[in-house]
Design an enzyme around this catalytic site. Structure first.
Site, short mmCIF file in Angstrom:
data_model
loop_
_atom_site.label_atom_id
_atom_site.label_comp_id
_atom_site.label_asym_id
_atom_site.label_seq_id
_atom_site.Cartn_x
_atom_site.Cartn_y
_atom_site.Cartn_z
N LYS A 1 0.86 -1.19 0.00
CA LYS A 1 0.00 0.00 0.00
C LYS A 1 0.89 1.24 0.00
O LYS A 1 1.72 1.41 0.90
CB LYS A 1 -0.91 -0.01 1.23
CG LYS A 1 -1.88 1.16 1.30
CD LYS A 1 -2.83 1.03 2.49
CE LYS A 1 -3.79 2.20 2.58
NZ LYS A 1 -4.73 2.05 3.74
N ASP B 1 -14.36 1.96 9.40
CA ASP B 1 -14.66 2.22 7.98
C ASP B 1 -15.09 0.91 7.30
O ASP B 1 -14.50 0.49 6.31
CB ASP B 1 -13.42 2.81 7.30
CG ASP B 1 -13.72 3.39 5.92
OD1 ASP B 1 -14.90 3.68 5.65
OD2 ASP B 1 -12.78 3.55 5.12
#
Length: 242
Positions: free
Chosen positions: A57, A191
């Protein structure tokens, strides 16, 4: 998770600067096409020299500076918004400050790495919950290297059924585990949209731990009393916990 990707050579510069080395010296293989591209970061498939399949990432260049600059603009506008009737419902200064705090956390991948480690420890005895293993030696505030987890997005009901999954069972397990995160652990994924929950080899896999919620032990105790009072019809217990 489907934002237009940045040119790979630009992202390559970020990776090599953060890891202080050439990609070819760190990874056995590295796919130049991202498997996911979002507003803050892009995710690439790679293979470590030790043979593990991983995802890398990578934070987009200048995204931190742009986000914080936008938040500063919102801070300047917030007092004017509060002159309207909205102040009776919400204080925009507080909203923007909360946004600032959340952005700072989500832009720091070391914090996300620690979130994954803590979440994994909290759920290590829950057989149907999984999350990526992180490789600390390759993690910086802009780079996060984790185990590769593939799977079906939790909202792709048709594919789940075609693959033989019991969607009611998945929903039940997801609900109970989320209750555990909130009311028992006091540390929960903040989230949990469908792009961050994958069904992977009969497990529910959480990804993207940039935003986590935390509750103090005292607040957890009160919330549990409210739940117990609601479940048993004990109004006194519910009012006592407020």
């Amino acid at each position: 998770d489907k934002v237009s990707p940045v040119d790979f050579f630009t992202m390559k510069e970020v990776i090599e600067e953060e890891l202080e080395g050439c990609i070819d010296d760190i990874f056995m293989e590295f796919n130049k096409t991202p498997i996911a591209s979002a507003s803050l970061a892009e995710v690439y498939w790679a293979k470590l020299k030790t043979g593990e399949d991983v995802v890398v990432k990578v934070q987009r260049p200048m995204v931190r500076e742009r986000m914080l600059a936008d938040i500063q603009i919102l801070k300047k506008l917030a007092p004017f918004v509060n002159f309207t009737a909205t102040r009776e419902v919400v204080d925009m200064k507080e909203v923007v400050e909360e946004l600032h705090i959340a952005a700072e956390k989500e832009l720091n991948f070391i914090e996300e790495m620690n979130n994954i480690i803590k979440f994994s420890e909290n759920n290590k005895n829950v057989k149907f919950i999984t999350c990526p293993k992180v490789y600390k030696e390759y993690c910086t505030d802009k780079i996060l290297v984790m185990d590769y987890i593939s799977g079906i997005k939790v909202d792709n009901v048709e594919q789940l059924i075609e693959s033989g999954y019991d969607t009611h069972d998945i929903a039940t397990k997801l609900t109970y585990n989320y209750f555990k995160q909130v009311f028992e652990d006091g540390f929960f994924h903040a989230d949990p949209h469908p792009g961050n929950i994958l069904i992977h080899e009969n497990t529910i896999g959480y990804i993207d731990f940039g935003l986590m919620g935390s509750l103090s032990s005292n607040l957890r105790k009160k919330l549990n009393q409210v739940l117990e009072g609601a479940a048993t019809g004990d109004i006194h217990l519910m009012t006592k916990s407020v």
